[in-house]
Design a protein around this motif. Structure first.
Motif, PDB file in Angstrom:
ATOM      1  N   ASP A   1       0.849  -1.194   0.000  1.00 23.04           N
ATOM      2  CA  ASP A   1       0.000   0.000   0.000  1.00 23.04           C
ATOM      3  C   ASP A   1       0.883   1.242   0.000  1.00 23.04           C
ATOM      4  O   ASP A   1       1.594   1.502   0.975  1.00 23.04           O
ATOM      5  CB  ASP A   1      -0.903  -0.016   1.240  1.00 23.04           C
ATOM      6  CG  ASP A   1      -1.921   1.107   1.247  1.00 23.04           C
ATOM      7  OD1 ASP A   1      -1.522   2.280   1.074  1.00 23.04           O
ATOM      8  OD2 ASP A   1      -3.120   0.818   1.424  1.00 23.04           O
TER       9      ASP A   1
ATOM     10  N   ASP B   1       0.182   4.517   0.075  1.00 20.23           N
ATOM     11  CA  ASP B   1      -0.152   5.550   1.065  1.00 20.23           C
ATOM     12  C   ASP B   1       0.356   5.161   2.448  1.00 20.23           C
ATOM     13  O   ASP B   1       0.851   6.012   3.209  1.00 20.23           O
ATOM     14  CB  ASP B   1      -1.667   5.780   1.108  1.00 20.23           C
ATOM     15  CG  ASP B   1      -2.182   6.500  -0.127  1.00 20.23           C
ATOM     16  OD1 ASP B   1      -1.371   7.191  -0.786  1.00 20.23           O
ATOM     17  OD2 ASP B   1      -3.378   6.368  -0.441  1.00 20.23           O
ATOM     18  N   ASP B   2       0.237   3.882   2.780  1.00 16.62           N
ATOM     19  CA  ASP B   2       0.735   3.405   4.073  1.00 16.62           C
ATOM     20  C   ASP B   2       2.248   3.561   4.154  1.00 16.62           C
ATOM     21  O   ASP B   2       2.785   4.020   5.176  1.00 16.62           O
ATOM     22  CB  ASP B   2       0.327   1.949   4.268  1.00 16.62           C
ATOM     23  CG  ASP B   2       0.880   1.355   5.549  1.00 16.62           C
ATOM     24  OD1 ASP B   2       0.467   1.808   6.636  1.00 16.62           O
ATOM     25  OD2 ASP B   2       1.740   0.449   5.461  1.00 16.62           O
TER      26      ASP B   2
ATOM     27  N   GLU C   1       3.135   7.251   4.639  1.00 16.27           N
ATOM     28  CA  GLU C   1       2.855   7.735   5.993  1.00 16.27           C
ATOM     29  C   GLU C   1       3.885   7.214   6.984  1.00 16.27           C
ATOM     30  O   GLU C   1       4.394   7.968   7.823  1.00 16.27           O
ATOM     31  CB  GLU C   1       1.442   7.310   6.405  1.00 16.27           C
ATOM     32  CG  GLU C   1       0.951   7.947   7.709  1.00 16.27           C
ATOM     33  CD  GLU C   1       1.482   7.271   8.973  1.00 16.27           C
ATOM     34  OE1 GLU C   1       1.666   7.959  10.000  1.00 16.27           O
ATOM     35  OE2 GLU C   1       1.737   6.041   8.917  1.00 16.27           O
TER      36      GLU C   1
END
Length: 371
Positions: free
Chosen positions: A347, A349-350, A353
């Motif tokens: 992922d 986006d994970d 972040e």
């Protein structure tokens, strides 16, 4: 960062360090402190070495020719390395090869810049890095600092068009003396104040044809220039769907640091394999995404040693057991690259972040926040 794969491969390293206690000297016991601009020092440290390679491009070309005359194998050699040392030489050669580049011209006077046209970018032909030696100018009045800096350092100036680009990309390849080559996935890099901030591998949303073109450009440059080791080609992806070559680096590069944890074979190991003409390792990614974010010294870090960074470990590693942290053992000062973090997974986006949070925590930006 070459010391770890060298140890795993059983390869002894000898280092020319600029000072006692610098990062590489902390992990390479066999080192000599000296100036890379001094030929006798270079001859002393390279005596008996099978291969000499570099972690920057600034060793004088004449010195490299002298080492080769002494029978020392320099990889990359001076004929290749000069294209990463001198931007004017690089632009001329890439133009002759038909490699797509921004419009450019060597300028020796304000009149030359005016004839080239504003707005433009002025770059010293030698010595610049991380945004140093680069000026974005919109008028004749803004050119004074660039000409003064070039005159003071005894180098030339290159004018380049200011490219309208969507984002910056990087193509990383390894090439051995026998001609074997390996191409890593094209990555997207984000720059802040001329310093690489983060890298995403592979570049999200990049058209397959454009990615293939970028890899072919890097492989062509490596082959035509006779590069041995890692070649990093920094690129602009333009608003109209082209790629243009921005800069070259003939060494392991910040845009390849993701490969330490995200590729089957890191750029550091493949650089060692290449300069020794060993079979190259696979550059394939281990995970769908890897994100690298640099850790920079922040405000209030001026003059501090590296110890404050280690206070970030309890939080960062407990929060994210899969996170990979690489600290360089450097003293802290604002804007200095002192480490990086890699996060990988399925992922994007994970991964973004996790990597951004960890880098901010080590910088101290989140130190007063609660979870």
């Amino acid at each position: 960062m070459m010391a770890e794969p060298a140890a795993a491969l059983g390869l002894p390293l000898r280092l020319l360090a600029e000072a006692e206690g610098v990062s590489a000297a902390q992990v390479i016991p066999d080192h000599l402190v000296g100036d890379y601009r001094d030929l006798p020092t270079l001859q002393k440290v390279t005596d008996g070495c099978a291969v000499v390679t570099f972690d920057h491009e600034h060793v004088p070309t004449d010195h490299l020719h002298a080492l080769e005359a002494d029978g020392v194998a320099c990889r990359p050699g001076p004929e290749a390395l000069v294209h990463a040392q001198d931007k004017a030489v690089m632009r001329e050669r890439l133009g002759a090869l038909g490699v797509p580049c921004p419009r450019n011209r060597v300028v020796t006077s304000l009149q030359d810049v005016e004839a080239f046209g504003f707005p433009c970018v002025l770059k010293t032909t030698r010595g610049g890095y991380d945004g140093k030696g680069v000026w974005f100018v919109d008028s004749a009045e803004e050119c004074a600092d660039a000409f003064a800096a070039a005159e003071a350092s005894g180098v030339g100036l290159l004018a380049e068009e200011r490219v309208a680009f969507r984002r910056e990309l990087a193509a990383l390849v390894a090439r051995s003396p026998s001609g074997q080559a390996a191409a890593y996935p094209i990555v997207a890099s984000t720059q802040r104040d001329g310093i690489c901030h983060e890298v995403v591998a592979p570049a999200p949303g990049l058209d397959d044809d454009l990615a293939g073109q970028a890899q072919r450009i890097a492989l062509t440059i490596a082959g035509e220039l006779g590069v041995t080791g890692i070649l990093a080609v920094e690129l602009f992806e333009t608003e109209d769907g082209r790629v243009l070559v921005n800069e070259l680096a003939m060494r392991p590069h910040n845009t390849g640091h993701w490969s330490q944890d995200g590729a089957v074979t890191s750029q550091f190991e493949n650089h060692l394999r290449a300069v020794l003409d060993l079979p190259l390792g696979s550059p394939a990614p281990r995970e769908r995404w890897t994100v690298m974010v640099n850790i920079l010294g922040g405000e209030g870090h001026e003059g501090a040693g590296s110890a404050p960074l280690y206070q970030g470990y309890p939080h960062a590693l407990a929060r994210d057991p899969r996170l990979r942290v690489h600290l360089y053992g450097k003293g802290l000062r604002p804007g200095r690259k002192v480490g990086h973090v890699n996060a990988y997974g399925d992922d994007l986006d994970d991964c973004l972040e996790r990597a951004r949070h960890a880098a901010a925590w080590f910088r101290g930006d989140l130190g007063n926040e609660s979870e």
